[in-house]
Scaffold this motif. Structure first.
Motif, short mmCIF file in Angstrom:
data_model
loop_
_atom_site.label_atom_id
_atom_site.label_comp_id
_atom_site.label_asym_id
_atom_site.label_seq_id
_atom_site.Cartn_x
_atom_site.Cartn_y
_atom_site.Cartn_z
N LEU A 1 0.84 -1.20 0.00
CA LEU A 1 0.00 0.00 0.00
C LEU A 1 0.87 1.25 0.00
CD1 LEU A 1 -2.62 -1.15 2.66
CD2 LEU A 1 -2.89 -1.13 0.16
N GLN A 2 0.52 2.21 -0.84
CA GLN A 2 1.25 3.46 -0.92
C GLN A 2 1.06 4.26 0.37
OE1 GLN A 2 3.37 4.44 -3.43
NE2 GLN A 2 3.03 2.30 -4.02
N PRO A 3 2.03 5.09 0.73
CA PRO A 3 1.95 5.83 2.00
C PRO A 3 1.13 7.12 1.94
CG PRO A 3 4.04 6.28 0.94
CD PRO A 3 3.32 5.27 0.07
N LYS A 4 -0.02 7.06 1.29
CA LYS A 4 -0.86 8.25 1.17
C LYS A 4 -1.59 8.58 2.47
CE LYS A 4 -4.88 5.82 -0.67
NZ LYS A 4 -5.85 5.74 -1.74
N GLU A 5 -1.72 7.59 3.34
CA GLU A 5 -2.35 7.77 4.64
C GLU A 5 -1.93 6.61 5.54
OE1 GLU A 5 -6.63 6.27 5.01
OE2 GLU A 5 -6.51 6.80 2.87
N PRO A 6 -2.16 6.71 6.85
CA PRO A 6 -1.82 5.60 7.75
C PRO A 6 -2.60 4.33 7.40
CG PRO A 6 -2.08 7.61 9.00
CD PRO A 6 -2.58 7.90 7.59
N LEU A 7 -2.05 3.21 7.86
CA LEU A 7 -2.63 1.89 7.61
C LEU A 7 -3.18 1.31 8.91
CD1 LEU A 7 0.39 0.49 5.56
CD2 LEU A 7 -1.66 1.64 4.68
N VAL A 8 -4.10 0.38 8.78
CA VAL A 8 -4.64 -0.31 9.95
C VAL A 8 -4.30 -1.79 9.86
CG1 VAL A 8 -6.74 -1.01 11.18
CG2 VAL A 8 -6.52 1.33 10.30
N HIS A 9 -3.70 -2.30 10.93
CA HIS A 9 -3.48 -3.74 11.11
C HIS A 9 -4.77 -4.25 11.76
CE1 HIS A 9 0.87 -3.56 10.29
NE2 HIS A 9 0.75 -2.34 10.78
N THR A 10 -5.57 -4.95 10.99
CA THR A 10 -6.94 -5.28 11.42
C THR A 10 -7.01 -6.29 12.55
OG1 THR A 10 -7.16 -7.03 9.76
CG2 THR A 10 -7.80 -4.78 9.10
N TRP A 11 -5.95 -7.04 12.81
CA TRP A 11 -6.00 -8.06 13.86
C TRP A 11 -5.79 -7.50 15.25
CZ3 TRP A 11 -1.56 -9.04 16.73
CH2 TRP A 11 -0.38 -8.47 16.24
N LEU A 12 -5.31 -6.23 15.38
CA LEU A 12 -5.10 -5.65 16.73
C LEU A 12 -6.34 -4.93 17.24
CD1 LEU A 12 -1.46 -4.27 16.48
CD2 LEU A 12 -2.26 -6.17 17.83
N PRO A 13 -6.93 -3.99 16.67
CA PRO A 13 -6.51 -3.19 15.53
C PRO A 13 -5.62 -2.02 15.98
CG PRO A 13 -8.71 -2.56 16.14
CD PRO A 13 -8.30 -3.66 17.09
N MET A 14 -4.72 -1.65 15.06
CA MET A 14 -3.77 -0.58 15.30
C MET A 14 -3.58 0.20 14.00
SD MET A 14 0.24 -0.98 16.37
CE MET A 14 1.10 -0.79 14.82
N VAL A 15 -3.56 1.52 14.12
CA VAL A 15 -3.27 2.37 12.97
C VAL A 15 -1.79 2.71 13.02
CG1 VAL A 15 -3.96 4.50 14.17
CG2 VAL A 15 -3.96 4.43 11.68
N SER A 16 -1.12 2.65 11.86
CA SER A 16 0.33 2.88 11.86
C SER A 16 0.81 3.51 10.57
CB SER A 16 1.07 1.57 12.12
OG SER A 16 0.99 0.71 11.01
N ILE A 17 2.03 4.02 10.65
CA ILE A 17 2.73 4.55 9.48
C ILE A 17 4.20 4.21 9.66
CG2 ILE A 17 3.04 6.86 10.48
CD1 ILE A 17 2.57 7.92 7.58
#
Length: 153
Positions: free
Chosen positions: A96-112
């Motif tokens: 995924l391109q770094p246009k916005e933060p990502l979410v790890h759906t198994w935690l969930p956690m938003v990250s960059i």
């Protein structure tokens, strides 16, 4: 239940202490609390309970590291622009391109994700107040928000 309450102290190797001090102290705005020039190490205090050290080693001894800094959820809304303002390039992650933060759906956690001056992979991360998805994955934060808005309606 474990008695462990978190990480008290962690360290990362760098190949140029002065360049790394500029990155961590100035760009990331960490509070330096101790420098031991004879040992080529600098310590930063992240909060009242966490210490982060950078140790200079020879290039042949350097090993790549990855770790995540815990940040607030409100900070994550501006993390991409905050990094870019400091000439730190957010990284493509999980395809995924770094246009916005990502979410790890198994935690969930938003990250960059981004790199330090030596190429260590760093991450800003914040927990989200939603339950995790059954199937683990990584999606854009805006897609995560749309998914939860649809579930609420």
């Amino acid at each position: 239940m474990s008695s462990i309450q978190g990480i008290f102290e962690t360290h990362v190797q760098v190949t140029n202490l002065e360049k790394a001090k500029s990155f961590y102290g100035e760009s990331l705005e960490l509070k330096q609390v101790l420098e031991l020039p004879e040992r080529r190490v600098v310590f930063y205090e992240l909060n009242d309970t966490q210490i982060f050290g950078i140790w200079e080693v020879e290039k042949g001894e350097w090993h790549h590291s990855h770790f995540a800094f815990h940040v607030s959820l409100p900070f994550m809304t501006r993390a991409t622009s905050w990094l870019k303002e400091r000439n730190i390039k957010p990284l493509e992650s999980f395809g995924l391109q770094p246009k916005e933060p990502l979410v790890h759906t198994w935690l969930p956690m938003v990250s960059i994700y981004f790199k330090d001056s030596d190429g260590n992979t760093l991450e800003f991360g914040a927990r989200l107040p939603h339950p995790p998805l059954e199937k683990p994955g990584v999606i854009y934060w805006s897609d995560w928000e749309r998914l939860h808005q649809a579930q609420e309606n």
